[in-house]
Structures are given as structure tokens and as C-alpha cells.
Design an enzyme around this catalytic site. Structure first.
Site, PDB file in Angstrom:
ATOM      1  N   ASP A   1       9.743  -7.956  -9.870  1.00 41.83           N
ATOM      2  CA  ASP A   1       8.295  -7.385  -9.618  1.00 41.83           C
ATOM      3  C   ASP A   1       7.537  -6.896 -11.041  1.00 41.83           C
ATOM      4  O   ASP A   1       8.022  -5.864 -11.283  1.00 41.83           O
ATOM      5  CB  ASP A   1       7.819  -6.714  -8.568  1.00 41.83           C
ATOM      6  CG  ASP A   1       7.205  -8.280  -7.202  1.00 41.83           C
ATOM      7  OD1 ASP A   1       6.202  -8.633  -7.746  1.00 41.83           O
ATOM      8  OD2 ASP A   1       7.924  -9.027  -5.943  1.00 41.83           O
TER       9      ASP A   1
ATOM     10  N   ASP B   1       1.985  -9.739  -9.630  1.00 43.45           N
ATOM     11  CA  ASP B   1       1.651  -8.945  -8.111  1.00 43.45           C
ATOM     12  C   ASP B   1      -0.194  -9.335  -8.795  1.00 43.45           C
ATOM     13  O   ASP B   1      -0.201  -8.713  -9.223  1.00 43.45           O
ATOM     14  CB  ASP B   1       2.616  -7.679  -8.005  1.00 43.45           C
ATOM     15  CG  ASP B   1       1.582  -7.675  -6.422  1.00 43.45           C
ATOM     16  OD1 ASP B   1       2.329  -8.146  -5.560  1.00 43.45           O
ATOM     17  OD2 ASP B   1       0.929  -6.745  -6.087  1.00 43.45           O
TER      18      ASP B   1
ATOM     19  N   GLU C   1       1.275 -14.497  -9.108  1.00 43.38           N
ATOM     20  CA  GLU C   1       0.543 -14.271  -7.497  1.00 43.38           C
ATOM     21  C   GLU C   1      -0.943 -14.195  -7.767  1.00 43.38           C
ATOM     22  O   GLU C   1      -1.390 -13.621  -7.737  1.00 43.38           O
ATOM     23  CB  GLU C   1       1.455 -12.789  -6.419  1.00 43.38           C
ATOM     24  CG  GLU C   1       0.294 -12.709  -5.116  1.00 43.38           C
ATOM     25  CD  GLU C   1       0.488 -11.871  -4.709  1.00 43.38           C
ATOM     26  OE1 GLU C   1       0.281 -11.266  -3.161  1.00 43.38           O
ATOM     27  OE2 GLU C   1       0.743 -10.658  -5.734  1.00 43.38           O
TER      28      GLU C   1
ATOM     29  N   HIS D   1       8.352 -12.230   1.250  1.00 36.83           N
ATOM     30  CA  HIS D   1       7.517 -10.718   1.470  1.00 36.83           C
ATOM     31  C   HIS D   1       6.683 -10.777   2.321  1.00 36.83           C
ATOM     32  O   HIS D   1       7.021  -9.782   2.382  1.00 36.83           O
ATOM     33  CB  HIS D   1       8.310 -10.043   0.437  1.00 36.83           C
ATOM     34  CG  HIS D   1       7.364  -9.655  -0.090  1.00 36.83           C
ATOM     35  ND1 HIS D   1       6.979 -10.902  -1.077  1.00 36.83           N
ATOM     36  CD2 HIS D   1       6.448  -9.438  -0.554  1.00 36.83           C
ATOM     37  CE1 HIS D   1       6.065 -10.558  -1.970  1.00 36.83           C
ATOM     38  NE2 HIS D   1       5.479  -9.430  -1.591  1.00 36.83           N
ATOM     39  N   ASP D   2       5.755 -11.343   1.841  1.00 36.08           N
ATOM     40  CA  ASP D   2       4.605 -10.977   1.942  1.00 36.08           C
ATOM     41  C   ASP D   2       4.271 -12.368   3.953  1.00 36.08           C
ATOM     42  O   ASP D   2       3.137 -12.385   4.505  1.00 36.08           O
ATOM     43  CB  ASP D   2       3.174 -11.651   1.615  1.00 36.08           C
ATOM     44  CG  ASP D   2       2.903 -10.093   0.951  1.00 36.08           C
ATOM     45  OD1 ASP D   2       3.525  -9.368   0.976  1.00 36.08           O
ATOM     46  OD2 ASP D   2       2.663 -10.479  -0.291  1.00 36.08           O
TER      47      ASP D   2
END
Length: 566
Positions: free
Chosen positions: A100, A199, A256, A329-330
Site C-alpha cells: 500500500d 490509497d 483507489e 478491507h473496506d
């Protein structure tokens, strides 16, 4: 074969949430050595790349997305030597590693921010976004609730945070800061990783007028995305980032990038785009009013889901490449979200998996998804760890929901659903650890676990292995990886699409219903037979395909039937 510049099109990516994957030292927290221990499991699954969520030094207010040192690892995850070993061992097994990259904000415990507070006349002060005044400069609401402005203690000054108040946003207008970030990025790429998942990257440019906006909640605030996401001028930053880092290493970048209009996709993922691919959240968030307001639930149906997926596929196909996912993960577990009362039906879980896996793009699998994991049901708001879940519960109450309804909604959507420890076996704590985990298990003695499914022919895990094998090494891999896609008209409970490359056409049908249904095949599909699915029995009568409940089937002309992969 893909050209050397697009090697990532042939990958199958597995996302690891390191706190919850495998605990090697029994402190209740997953770690890097735990990942290394399970490389054989991942190799057998068939994946070719791991995306590991943040392992950098962090106070863990947002579970690692609040970084206090970009060049150090959080001690709970292990040492840099542990990471070197993981990269090397994974490489020997043909598995690449991406990390990430969180460069919209840091932790408020980062040395840069500490210097900014302690020495407001220093250069570090301009690394962040500060505004003077005796009240917040505007009425924007942060993604995690409350004002985007946090007062500096002892001064008439505020700093900006689009996310949590312990996550101050970096000031991308500052060239010196940008150079610091680029040096850091290049350092990680030189270490041997294959690239990054990036991210919240569309937040790096702000509307610097910071003007008030029309309130959209009882708190009198307005969501900050209208002034802090996808703002004019962001392209200059993204282009420079690519030129100064990614282009020099031939790495893969997965952004993202919520909120990017489809008409702007060429800038993001076109031939000269900023990134290799992006995640599109339009179909992932179809059950809520917006990605930052879970408590505003909305109803949806399979036709709408299929429409959003195919709109995304057609838009991305026009310009570039997609990163396809149903969990991360979200997000809550896809089984619970998309299958609802059928979440425990293995045939339905397999159908859902195949539906997204054979879309055009690189498939991403989130840890535990390959087992068919489902959401938990917490009995109290005190049992949630995720700061966003806690905020959504409070906002639900403020907006007039009663506590039971607020808890029900947060249970449905909580990010903790996907962050529970991975169940390796049926023992207490699922073989994740011998100590109580940092986050309660979905079930303390899990029924769904890897040991129960490994080698079991009709299990969800073995289906995933078969599915990956078919895409990666089957006779129609070129069509399933590189082929074009177009939607096929279907009934309300069926999603269908066509993959086509050269003289190969594959028709893909997915029945989301617990009852059978009939679908009219395209004219050129007459005489097609099943080549893969959770049931390859293709019953075709008078040009109609008779689908069984929750059947997933891929059809092709003039090939002998292979066996059923169930």
C-alpha cells in the site's frame, strides 16, 4: 502474451490484511512471518501477486493507514529482514509483492507533523494544510465524521484532515514535500517490490478556497468530497508522480480512485495514463447512498448490479484496464452483501465468484473470500474496532435511527467484517493465533475454515483453485484474459456477458436466483456447450438456455464437454 509493459494483466492478486492473516509469534496480531509461513497455501491457490495492506510504522489509529514513518516497519509486524525474507521466498514461488502507498496524509505522530506543530515557522509547517482563525475555516465533514478541521492546541490555527483527525493531509502544493515522497517511493521500488496499491490518491488536490457548502446532515456539515476529491489540477500532480517514480521502474500501480468520471478514464488508465488500473466502486457501493454514509441504506436488485458492473466494464474497456473485486478491507463480505439469505449456499458463493472473476481485467481476491466467509453480527457497538464503523453508528443515532437499527446497519457494512482474523482451522481462534486476537473472530470456533475445505472436491476453496487454473492455464486463457467484453441481454436475476478474442467467443451466464430460469441465447451461440462452471450441464432447448438455481456456466461452440467443477 502481453507486452513487457502490461505484464500485470495476467496476474491474479490476493489481498492480505496483515494484522489478521496469520500470527507467527502468538501475540494476537498477524505479522510478516505469518505471511511467509502460508506462502505454500497461496501458491497452491494459484495466485501470482500479493497486495499487503500497510505494514509501516504507525500508531494504528486507522490500522496502518496513518503512517508515522514511511521507511520503517511497525514492530508488531516484524523487521525489515522479515520483509526481505518474504519478498525473496515469494519470488522463489513465482509470487510478486505490492504494498500500500498512503501519500494523501500521514499520522499526526509523523516527525514532519511534530516539527510543523513545534516549529510553525519551519519548512515542515508547509508540508501540511494549516489555516489561521478562531473557528474552523469551512463546514466540510471528514470521511470519518466531524469537521475536517482540527484546532492546534494553544494557537488560533487549524489543520485539515479529510479522514481521521490523527491523519493530517499533506500539502501537495509544496514541491519540496513532493520530492520527499518520490524519494521514498523509489526507495521501496528499489527494494524489489512489484508496485503499489495507492490509497485515496484522488484526495491529494484540494479546492483551496475552502468555501462553505450546503449542509447535508443534521450536524450542519457538508461532505468534504466535493472540495477535496478529483479537483481541477490534480492531473499535474499525478503525472509528475508517475514520471518521477513508477515510470522509472516498470511497476504496476492500482489506484483507489473513487469518483473519477468515466469520461476522464483515459487520463487515469489510458495508454499514457497515471496508473496501470483503478478500482471502480460504483457497483461495490450500490447498497448505500454514498461511500462515506453507510447509514443511508438503499434497496437494489440483480439487474441494477449487473447494469453497474457492465457500465463499468464498457467504460474501462474503452480506455484501459480494470482491477476487478467484490471484497476488500473496506467492504463487508460479498457473500452477505450480494447473496443475502443465500450467503451460506456454496453453489451461490461459487456463482458469485465466477461472475466477477471472468470480467475483463485483473482479478483481486481478498483473504477469506476464497472460503466463502460471511459477515459477523456484533451485539454491541463497543465490539467494533474500526473508527469509521464507530462514527457511522453515532451518525445513525444523530440522524434519528434507534440503537437497534443503527447497530443492524453497522453490522451489515462495517469494515471490521473483512478484518476479522483468517480461519485456518476449527480450533479456538481458528488457528490464527494461540492468543486472543486483536479483533474478535467472525466465529471464535469457525465453521468456515481452510482446513475443512482444502482437498474437498466440492468446497468453495477448491472451486477457486479450479477457477484460477482455468483463467491462467486453461485452453481459452487468451480470450478470458485479453478478450473484449460486452453485456448479453438477460432476465432480472441473471447477469450475462460475452468474452471474445479472434475466433474464440465465450458466453458467460450467472443465475442469482434460487429458482431455475430460461435465457435466450445469442443467435451465434446455437449449439454451444458448457466448458466451465459450478455446473457445466448446458440444457438448451429452442435457443433457450435453462439455468439451474445459482448456476454459473461458460459456454463455447464446438468443443467437447469437460467435467463439472463444483
Amino acid at each position: 502474451m502481453a507486452g513487457s509493459g502490461t505484464w500485470w494483466k495476467e496476474e491474479v492478486v490476493y489481498q492480505i490484511y496483515p494484522r489478521s492473516f496469520k500470527d507467527s509469534n502468538n501475540d494476537g496480531i498477524g505479522d510478516i512471518r505469518g505471511i511467509t509461513e502460508k506462502l505454500d497455501y497461496l501458491k497452491e491457490l494459484g495466485i501470482t501477486m500479493l497486495w499487503i495492506c500497510p505494514i509501516y510504522q504507525s500508531p494504528m489509529d486507522d490500522n496502518g493507514y496513518d503512517i508515522s514513518d514511511y521507511c520503517a516497519l511497525a514492530p508488531e509486524f516484524g523487521t525489515m529482514e522479515d520483509l526481505d525474507e518474504l519478498i525473496a521466498e515469494a519470488g522463489r514461488k513465482g509470487i510478486k509483492i505490492i504494498l500500500d502507498l498512503v501519500i494523501n496524509h500521514t499520522s499526526d505522530e509523523h516527525q514532519w507533523f511534530r516539527e510543523a506543530l513545534e516549529h510553525p515557522d519551519s519548512g515542515f509547517h508547509d508540508y501540511y494544510i494549516f489555516r489561521e482563525g478562531s473557528k474552523p475555516p469551512c463546514n466540510w465533514r471528514s470521511i470519518f465524521g466531524g469537521s475536517v478541521w482540527e484546532k492546534v492546541e494553544g494557537r488560533d490555527e487549524y489543520y485539515f484532515h479529510a479522514f481521521g483527525k490523527k491523519q493530517p493531509d499533506l500539502n501537495w502544493e509544496n514541491e519540496k514535500l513532493r520530492r520527499q515522497l518520490y524519494n521514498m517511493v523509489n526507495g521501496w521500488l528499489e527494494k524489489g517490490i512489484a508496485g503499489f496499491r495507492i490509497d485515496a490518491i484522488t484526495f491529494i488536490k484540494k479546492d483551496l478556497s475552502f468555501a462553505d457548502r450546503e449542509p447535508d446532515g443534521v450536524d450542519g456539515l457538508a461532505k468534504c468530497t466535493k472540495g477535496s476529491r478529483n479537483q481541477p489540477g490534480i492531473g499535474a500532480f499525478l503525472k509528475e508522480l508517475k514520471q518521477e517514480t513508477f515510470d522509472k521502474h516498470g511497476c504496476v500501480t492500482v489506484a483507489e480512485a473513487p469518483g473519477v468520471p468515466y469520461e476522464d478514464l483515459d487520463e487515469f488508465i489510458g495508454p499514457d495514463g497515471y496508473f496501470s488500473m483503478i478500482f471502480d466502486f460504483r457497483y461495490a457501493d450500490l447498497d448505500i447512498a454514498s461511500g462515506s454514509e453507510w447509514f443511508k441504506r438503499r434497496s437494489w436488485n440483480v439487474r441494477e448490479l449487473g447494469g453497474k458492473i457492465m457500465d463499468s466494464q464498457m467504460a474501462v474497456q474503452k480506455y484501459g484496464w480494470s482491477a476487478n473485486f467484490i471484497e476488500n478491507h473496506d467492504q463487508p463480505r460479498a457473500t452477505t452483501k450480494y447473496l443475502k439469505e443465500a450467503q451460506d449456499d456454496p453453489q451461490a458463493v461459487k456463482m458469485l465468484a465466477a461472475m466477477y472473476f471472468f470480467l475483463r481485467g485483473t482479478p483481486f481476491i481478498y483473504q477469506g473470500q476464497e472460503l466463502g466467509m460471511v459477515n459477523f453480527e456484533r451485539q454491541s457497538p463497543e465490539l467494533f474496532n474500526d473508527i469509521s464503523s464507530i462514527d457511522q453508528y453515532q451518525r445513525s443515532l444523530e440522524e434519528g435511527l434507534d440503537p437497534d437499527e443503527a447497530l443492524r446497519i453497522v453490522n451489515l457494512r462495517s469494515r471490521d467484517n473483512a478484518r476479522t482474523p483468517f480461519p485456518w482451522d476449527g480450533s479456538r481462534y481458528g488457528g490464527f493465533s494461540q492468543s486472543r486476537p486483536w479483533l474478535p473472530m467472525t466465529m471464535e470456533y469457525p465453521v468456515i475454515h481452510a482446513e475443512a475445505q482444502s482437498g474437498v472436491q466440492d468446497s468453495v476453496l477448491e472451486f477457486y483453485k479450479s477457477m484460477i487454473q482455468f483463467r491462467q492455464h486453461g485452453p481459452y486463457r487468451d480470450c478470458l484474459i485479453y478478450g473484449s467484453i460486452r453485456p448479453i441481454e438477460s432476465s432480472g436475476n441473471v447477469i450475462a456477458y460475452e468474452r471474445q478474442k479472434d475466433d474464440v467467443t465465450i458466453w458467460c451466464y450467472y443465475n442469482f436466483s434460487h429458482t431455475g430460469t430460461q435465457e435466450r441465447l445469442p443467435d451465434d451461440a446455437a449449439g454451444a456447450v458448457g466448458i466451465w462452471g459450478n455446473d457445466t450441464d448446458a440444457e438448451i432447448r429452442d435457443g433457450m438456455l435453462c439455468l439451474k438455481p445459482f448456476q454459473a456456466i461458460l459456454l463455447k461452440q464446438d468443443v467437447p464437454q469437460s467435467g463439472t467443477h463444483s
